[in-house]
Write a protein that holds these residues in place. Structure first.
Motif, mmCIF file in Angstrom:
data_model
loop_
_atom_site.group_PDB
_atom_site.id
_atom_site.type_symbol
_atom_site.label_atom_id
_atom_site.label_comp_id
_atom_site.label_asym_id
_atom_site.label_seq_id
_atom_site.Cartn_x
_atom_site.Cartn_y
_atom_site.Cartn_z
ATOM 1 N N PHE A 57 102.247 57.485 -36.872
ATOM 2 C CA PHE A 57 101.228 57.488 -37.924
ATOM 3 C C PHE A 57 101.886 57.956 -39.214
ATOM 4 C CE2 PHE A 57 98.769 58.134 -34.043
ATOM 5 C CZ PHE A 57 97.743 57.216 -34.191
ATOM 6 N N LEU A 58 101.683 57.217 -40.291
ATOM 7 C CA LEU A 58 102.225 57.554 -41.603
ATOM 8 C C LEU A 58 103.724 57.871 -41.514
ATOM 9 C CD1 LEU A 58 99.333 59.806 -42.997
ATOM 10 C CD2 LEU A 58 99.628 57.336 -43.236
ATOM 11 N N GLY A 59 104.412 57.087 -40.686
ATOM 12 C CA GLY A 59 105.857 57.225 -40.560
ATOM 13 C C GLY A 59 106.308 58.376 -39.687
ATOM 14 N N GLU A 60 105.378 59.087 -39.088
ATOM 15 C CA GLU A 60 105.770 60.224 -38.231
ATOM 16 C C GLU A 60 105.352 59.958 -36.807
ATOM 17 O OE1 GLU A 60 106.007 64.213 -38.996
ATOM 18 O OE2 GLU A 60 104.994 64.105 -40.932
ATOM 19 N N GLU A 61 106.204 60.374 -35.875
ATOM 20 C CA GLU A 61 105.838 60.256 -34.474
ATOM 21 C C GLU A 61 104.904 61.401 -34.100
ATOM 22 O OE1 GLU A 61 109.046 60.101 -31.540
ATOM 23 O OE2 GLU A 61 108.835 57.927 -31.646
ATOM 24 N N VAL A 62 103.840 61.071 -33.414
ATOM 25 C CA VAL A 62 102.886 62.111 -33.012
ATOM 26 C C VAL A 62 102.636 62.001 -31.514
ATOM 27 C CG1 VAL A 62 100.597 63.116 -33.413
ATOM 28 C CG2 VAL A 62 101.738 61.878 -35.269
#
Lengths: 301, 114
Positions: free
Chosen positions: A22-27
């Protein structure tokens, strides 16, 4: 990687873990049920405190709203206070914004209007959605007394809902949650059709999935269901009973729609800010950036 | 007349005078035994089709039984005390199904809540 854990009073059978970007970040998002064991949930939140980006509370609402007032659920507050460092959220901030917008969007698209008959199984846990249905001119039955209290009394106006809430919620919010809401194994029980007559003649059934499921009648032919936290099995159940459409207000990952607590926790973790620092504008900003739209699944019917 | 009986009669009058409560509870026919733990009298509430009666006739198999010191029972029915706190603290014991306990709590809050 950001880590978000939803600690739920719901059944362990619904536990899951997904990793998404999400938004370039892994969550990494996981859901851990405690089968209605509040003490176990308190322990788990304390264990996670300081080790994860944010904690969501599932299977309960800490805050209930009606008529401009907020009511604090005592057991929920205890869970929230179990973490001292990591933000703990119940999804209520986001629910008010997101679900209101979803209903407004469906009305704009012509899926809801003055001719639409809606059964909201409970409104005190999603007053934003209730207000949005009323704004759209829908004919709404608020089932709070029916489905949470077992009383066959449909409330049909927001004013009456707010008035009843003012009388009962300050005290009812002190009771054990299990008295008011299905938890643990109760979430897996066979649906009880004793309030089937309130589903008759409505076009839309909306609100908390576990309350809908608990009293789901054998036939919901042609109806649209607006909810979230559904799994693939839940979708199959709705399809088997003739539902026409399922609208989930939160994103679907691996066949499961998020609880709003999960989404709120994810935004808090991504932002690195507490919910009160983010505020409504902050949440709206993230919802826009995440390009969230309701997930509409045509089931048939 | 004892304080408890007087509180119960006032409660009955308020319940029976509330048309909406009658509609809300028209399906809820229950016998409720009131059992003070001290020397007070035992009283029976019969709730039938939305109307409440208070009498002394013992109820051999009540649906709900309220057990507490007479003063607490009187305070609860007179609206001086919410039933929730003594129930959670254990000074007011309520025996009955969870749904019936909730309904009785609801009834009292609709009469005495804000």
């Amino acid at each position: 990687m950001k880590v978000v854990v939803s600690v739920s009073l719901g059944s362990r059978k619904r536990d899951h873990l997904v990793v998404a970007r999400f938004l370039g970040e892994e969550v990494q998002i996981s859901r851990e049920g405690t089968d209605g064991d509040v003490d176990r949930a308190v322990e788990r939140i304390a264990e996670l405190d300081g080790k994860v980006g944010a904690i969501g509370l599932g299977g309960l609402d800490v805050y209930l709203f009606a008529g401009g007032r907020r009511y604090v659920v005592r057991e929920g507050e205890r869970l929230m206070q179990a973490a001292k460092v990591t933000p703990v959220v119940d999804g209520s901030s986001l629910k008010d914004t997101l679900e209101r917008d979803v209903i407004r969007g469906l009305a704009r698209d012509g899926l809801l209007g003055p001719e639409t008959h809606v059964l909201m199984v409970a409104a005190a846990d999603r007053f934003g959605m209730a207000e949005a249905f009323a704004e759209a001119g829908c004919q709404v039955v608020f089932g709070d007394l029916i489905f949470a209290m077992g009383m066959p009394y449909p409330i049909t106006t927001l004013d009456e809902l707010s008035e009843v809430a003012r009388k009962i919620l300050p005290e009812m919010a002190k009771l054990p949650l299990a008295m008011l809401y299905p938890q643990g194994a109760a979430q897996e029980a066979e649906p009880d059709a004793k309030f089937a007559r309130f589903f008759e003649g409505v076009d839309v059934v909306a609100g908390d999935w576990h309350l809908i499921r608990k009293y789901l009648p054998p036939s919901i032919e042609g109806k649209t269901i607006i909810t979230n936290t559904t799994t693939r099995d839940d979708v199959a159940l709705l399809q088997g009973r003739g539902a026409r459409r399922l609208v989930t207000t939160t994103p679907v990952l691996e066949g499961r729609s998020f609880g709003t607590n999960v989404l709120e926790a994810m935004i808090v973790a991504l932002a690195g800010k507490r919910p009160d620092e983010l505020g409504e504008e902050g949440f709206r900003g993230y919802l826009d950036r995440l390009h969230l739209v309701p997930n509409i699944t045509v089931l048939g019917g | 007349m004892s304080e408890l009986r007087s509180a119960l009669l006032e409660f009955r009058n308020r319940v029976n005078g509330d048309e909406r409560l009658k509609t809300m509870n028209r399906d809820w026919n229950r016998v409720i035994a009131i059992e003070p733990t001290d020397a007070g009298e035992r009283v029976t509430i019969r709730y039938i089709e939305g109307m409440m009666q208070v009498d002394d006739e013992p109820a051999p198999a009540p649906d709900i039984t309220l057990v507490a010191p007479g003063g607490i029972l009187a305070d609860v029915f007179a609206g001086r005390m919410s039933p929730t706190e003594p129930y959670l603290e254990g000074t007011l014991a309520i025996r009955g199904s969870q749904e019936d306990v909730l309904r009785l709590d609801f009834l009292s809050l609709m009469i005495w809540g804000e």
